[in-house]
Enzyme design. Sequence first.
Site, PDB file in Angstrom:
ATOM      1  N   TYR A 121       0.936  -1.144   0.110  1.00 48.47           N
ATOM      2  CA  TYR A 121       0.069   0.049  -0.019  1.00 48.47           C
ATOM      3  C   TYR A 121       0.897   1.517  -0.025  1.00 48.47           C
ATOM      4  O   TYR A 121       1.523   1.379   0.930  1.00 48.47           O
ATOM      5  CB  TYR A 121      -0.885   0.234   1.251  1.00 48.47           C
ATOM      6  CG  TYR A 121      -1.777   1.144   1.363  1.00 48.47           C
ATOM      7  CD1 TYR A 121      -3.034   1.221   0.675  1.00 48.47           C
ATOM      8  CD2 TYR A 121      -1.354   2.458   1.705  1.00 48.47           C
ATOM      9  CE1 TYR A 121      -4.011   2.232   0.613  1.00 48.47           C
ATOM     10  CE2 TYR A 121      -2.465   3.488   1.733  1.00 48.47           C
ATOM     11  CZ  TYR A 121      -3.851   3.196   1.128  1.00 48.47           C
ATOM     12  OH  TYR A 121      -4.515   4.331   0.939  1.00 48.47           O
ATOM     13  N   GLN A 183     -10.687   0.352   1.423  1.00 42.97           N
ATOM     14  CA  GLN A 183     -11.069  -0.788   0.525  1.00 42.97           C
ATOM     15  C   GLN A 183     -10.184  -1.253  -0.317  1.00 42.97           C
ATOM     16  O   GLN A 183     -10.165  -2.470  -0.755  1.00 42.97           O
ATOM     17  CB  GLN A 183     -12.013   0.134  -0.524  1.00 42.97           C
ATOM     18  CG  GLN A 183     -11.302   1.488  -1.018  1.00 42.97           C
ATOM     19  CD  GLN A 183     -11.568   2.714  -0.306  1.00 42.97           C
ATOM     20  OE1 GLN A 183     -11.664   2.645   0.882  1.00 42.97           O
ATOM     21  NE2 GLN A 183     -11.548   3.693  -0.933  1.00 42.97           N
ATOM     22  N   ASN A 206      -3.184   6.234   6.373  1.00 47.62           N
ATOM     23  CA  ASN A 206      -4.129   6.823   7.224  1.00 47.62           C
ATOM     24  C   ASN A 206      -4.682   6.110   8.407  1.00 47.62           C
ATOM     25  O   ASN A 206      -4.516   4.711   8.432  1.00 47.62           O
ATOM     26  CB  ASN A 206      -4.950   7.964   6.591  1.00 47.62           C
ATOM     27  CG  ASN A 206      -6.187   7.135   5.914  1.00 47.62           C
ATOM     28  OD1 ASN A 206      -6.358   5.805   6.069  1.00 47.62           O
ATOM     29  ND2 ASN A 206      -6.906   7.902   5.112  1.00 47.62           N
ATOM     30  N   SER A 229       5.244   9.454  13.205  1.00 50.01           N
ATOM     31  CA  SER A 229       6.591   9.461  13.182  1.00 50.01           C
ATOM     32  C   SER A 229       7.072   9.957  14.467  1.00 50.01           C
ATOM     33  O   SER A 229       6.591  10.894  15.157  1.00 50.01           O
ATOM     34  CB  SER A 229       7.187  10.287  12.192  1.00 50.01           C
ATOM     35  OG  SER A 229       8.685  10.329  11.987  1.00 50.01           O
ATOM     36  N   GLN A 251      10.772  15.846  11.207  1.00 54.58           N
ATOM     37  CA  GLN A 251       9.869  14.739  11.693  1.00 54.58           C
ATOM     38  C   GLN A 251       8.360  15.666  12.173  1.00 54.58           C
ATOM     39  O   GLN A 251       7.474  14.916  11.712  1.00 54.58           O
ATOM     40  CB  GLN A 251      10.333  13.952  12.948  1.00 54.58           C
ATOM     41  CG  GLN A 251      11.467  13.001  12.516  1.00 54.58           C
ATOM     42  CD  GLN A 251      11.260  12.249  11.432  1.00 54.58           C
ATOM     43  OE1 GLN A 251      10.276  11.456  11.340  1.00 54.58           O
ATOM     44  NE2 GLN A 251      12.106  12.733  10.234  1.00 54.58           N
ATOM     45  N   HIS A 254       6.053  16.273   9.216  1.00 52.77           N
ATOM     46  CA  HIS A 254       5.135  15.163   8.814  1.00 52.77           C
ATOM     47  C   HIS A 254       3.570  15.103   9.178  1.00 52.77           C
ATOM     48  O   HIS A 254       2.906  14.670   8.189  1.00 52.77           O
ATOM     49  CB  HIS A 254       5.598  13.769   9.445  1.00 52.77           C
ATOM     50  CG  HIS A 254       6.765  12.965   8.688  1.00 52.77           C
ATOM     51  ND1 HIS A 254       6.374  12.404   7.391  1.00 52.77           N
ATOM     52  CD2 HIS A 254       8.105  12.609   8.785  1.00 52.77           C
ATOM     53  CE1 HIS A 254       7.406  11.703   6.986  1.00 52.77           C
ATOM     54  NE2 HIS A 254       8.485  11.874   7.736  1.00 52.77           N
ATOM     55  N   GLU A 319      11.474   5.417  17.129  1.00 54.47           N
ATOM     56  CA  GLU A 319      11.401   5.082  16.047  1.00 54.47           C
ATOM     57  C   GLU A 319      12.780   5.221  15.533  1.00 54.47           C
ATOM     58  O   GLU A 319      13.538   4.440  15.056  1.00 54.47           O
ATOM     59  CB  GLU A 319      10.196   5.602  15.002  1.00 54.47           C
ATOM     60  CG  GLU A 319      10.290   5.168  13.433  1.00 54.47           C
ATOM     61  CD  GLU A 319       9.205   6.049  12.926  1.00 54.47           C
ATOM     62  OE1 GLU A 319       8.911   5.524  11.717  1.00 54.47           O
ATOM     63  OE2 GLU A 319       8.856   6.944  13.417  1.00 54.47           O
ATOM     64  N   HIS A 320      13.188   6.457  15.279  1.00 56.26           N
ATOM     65  CA  HIS A 320      14.341   7.202  14.789  1.00 56.26           C
ATOM     66  C   HIS A 320      15.220   7.584  16.236  1.00 56.26           C
ATOM     67  O   HIS A 320      14.531   8.342  16.910  1.00 56.26           O
ATOM     68  CB  HIS A 320      14.377   8.238  14.102  1.00 56.26           C
ATOM     69  CG  HIS A 320      13.361   8.017  12.704  1.00 56.26           C
ATOM     70  ND1 HIS A 320      11.971   8.322  12.678  1.00 56.26           N
ATOM     71  CD2 HIS A 320      13.421   7.264  11.554  1.00 56.26           C
ATOM     72  CE1 HIS A 320      11.358   7.884  11.536  1.00 56.26           C
ATOM     73  NE2 HIS A 320      12.402   7.477  10.824  1.00 56.26           N
ATOM     74  N   ASP A 353      15.647   8.122   5.241  1.00 56.16           N
ATOM     75  CA  ASP A 353      14.254   7.999   4.796  1.00 56.16           C
ATOM     76  C   ASP A 353      14.240   7.714   3.312  1.00 56.16           C
ATOM     77  O   ASP A 353      13.402   7.317   2.601  1.00 56.16           O
ATOM     78  CB  ASP A 353      13.651   9.397   5.031  1.00 56.16           C
ATOM     79  CG  ASP A 353      12.931   9.649   6.019  1.00 56.16           C
ATOM     80  OD1 ASP A 353      13.005   8.703   6.876  1.00 56.16           O
ATOM     81  OD2 ASP A 353      12.495  10.694   6.399  1.00 56.16           O
ATOM     82  N   GLU A 407       1.269 -36.120  28.612  1.00 58.27           N
ATOM     83  CA  GLU A 407       0.268 -35.075  28.152  1.00 58.27           C
ATOM     84  C   GLU A 407      -1.021 -35.951  27.758  1.00 58.27           C
ATOM     85  O   GLU A 407      -2.089 -35.136  27.271  1.00 58.27           O
ATOM     86  CB  GLU A 407       0.695 -34.418  26.864  1.00 58.27           C
ATOM     87  CG  GLU A 407       1.841 -33.390  27.441  1.00 58.27           C
ATOM     88  CD  GLU A 407       2.444 -32.674  26.135  1.00 58.27           C
ATOM     89  OE1 GLU A 407       1.891 -32.757  24.930  1.00 58.27           O
ATOM     90  OE2 GLU A 407       3.264 -31.868  26.448  1.00 58.27           O
ATOM     91  N   HIS A 412      -0.773 -40.326  19.927  1.00 60.35           N
ATOM     92  CA  HIS A 412       0.573 -39.771  19.787  1.00 60.35           C
ATOM     93  C   HIS A 412       1.755 -40.947  20.066  1.00 60.35           C
ATOM     94  O   HIS A 412       2.426 -41.136  19.312  1.00 60.35           O
ATOM     95  CB  HIS A 412       1.015 -38.451  20.550  1.00 60.35           C
ATOM     96  CG  HIS A 412       0.502 -37.385  19.966  1.00 60.35           C
ATOM     97  ND1 HIS A 412      -0.757 -37.048  19.812  1.00 60.35           N
ATOM     98  CD2 HIS A 412       1.168 -35.953  19.610  1.00 60.35           C
ATOM     99  CE1 HIS A 412      -0.957 -35.735  19.100  1.00 60.35           C
ATOM    100  NE2 HIS A 412       0.363 -35.597  18.945  1.00 60.35           N
TER     101      HIS A 412
END
Length: 421
Positions: A121, A183, A206, A229, A251, A254, A319-320, A353, A407, A412
């Site tokens: 995506y 969708q 999003n 971010s 950042q 963003h 994250e960074h 990036d 068990e 088995h």
Amino acid sequence: MKIQSVAAELSLKRSVDSGTDEQRMAVRNIIQGVRSDGDAALLAYTKQFDKAQLDHLKVTELEIEEAYNEFPEEMIEVIRQAADNIYTFHEKQLRETWTYTDSSGTILGQKMTPLDSVGVYVPGGTAAYPSSVLMNVLPAKVAGVKRIVMTSPPGADGCLPAGVLVAAKICGVQEIYKVGGAQAIAALAYGTESIEPVDKITGPGNIFVALAKREVFGTVDIDMIAGPSEIVVLADDSARPAEIAADLLSQAEHDTRASSVLVTPSQKLAEETAKEVESQLNDLPRASIARESIENYGAIYVTKDMKEAIDVVNGLAPEHLEVMTENAMDVVKDIRHAGAIFVGRFSSEPIGDYFAGPNHVLPTNGTARFSSPLNVDDFMKKSSLIIYSEQSFNENFKKIAAFARLEGLEAHARAVEIRKA
């Protein structure tokens, strides 16, 4: 920016994409609509949400060629170089099938197999993200995935951004669809008349994309549920306030929910950086977004020493992480939790990036405590190999049958013992 000591309550404010009840219900309705009505639902949702009236979903080869031919040659070369860097880096991650044979002749091992199909995506809206194409497609290519499908929301003109199509062509992606939002995720997970379902979905989006990925997980695999971010800069007096401020703002621009934090044992650096952030905000094109991010999710933490600063960073698990200190690699040895670590003043976060090679799809919301960047392993699966020797069987079948009966699984035990009868 707010300056505070670590004695104050410490937290990296996070905006978790859990969504509202209304958003979750909307996503479930969209997914059900796609499962029920297929392409017709995709076309209707694209008209409703993207204001695009489409007569076909798949991007044609002609559309790709036209975008490529009209795109600036110098930018094509930049994207191509970035793609080469990213591919080369991820090649180093590729793992082979392995086996070993013990003294009895038993062979054990692990078979590595690429996924059959992956859906990527690529977000759209007001901006184009060819870097998302590179970072999601190329590790899958290295892994050996045969079918890579890309979806992205079209503009009102019914077209995808030229940069996205150029990046897709450079990466060798030919199956591209003009569909976005929840969708698109539903179509990739369950299929429609035009889009065959895939085994895994990766790529940012999003809140509706994030919620849709959460809904379809289990039917397909997903990469992660990424939040806004984050950047943390760990610095001492050897760092330059103007450069730190610029990286924090890289950042903040963003998203209004992005988080930008400086951690330092230097009160002087803290104060100078705060002034620089304010100064640089004055002529930043996305100043309103960056300012809201800085005011709501930005902070400067002043620690008593570097050890405490490192402890703070590990607690935040960003994250960074940028490390701008003396003896930076010694500091890095003590960093346990960070998605990507940028060391030294020439390793500004945007380099990762776009161009350096490591993946920019990174764990957010503190999940760097247990998660890794998107990598080749994410596009492969592992099967265990067991070729048990007769010698090992004769030595161990009684133990195995006893374990099964411990068990309460008599069948088995008998499945093992029948081979000795």
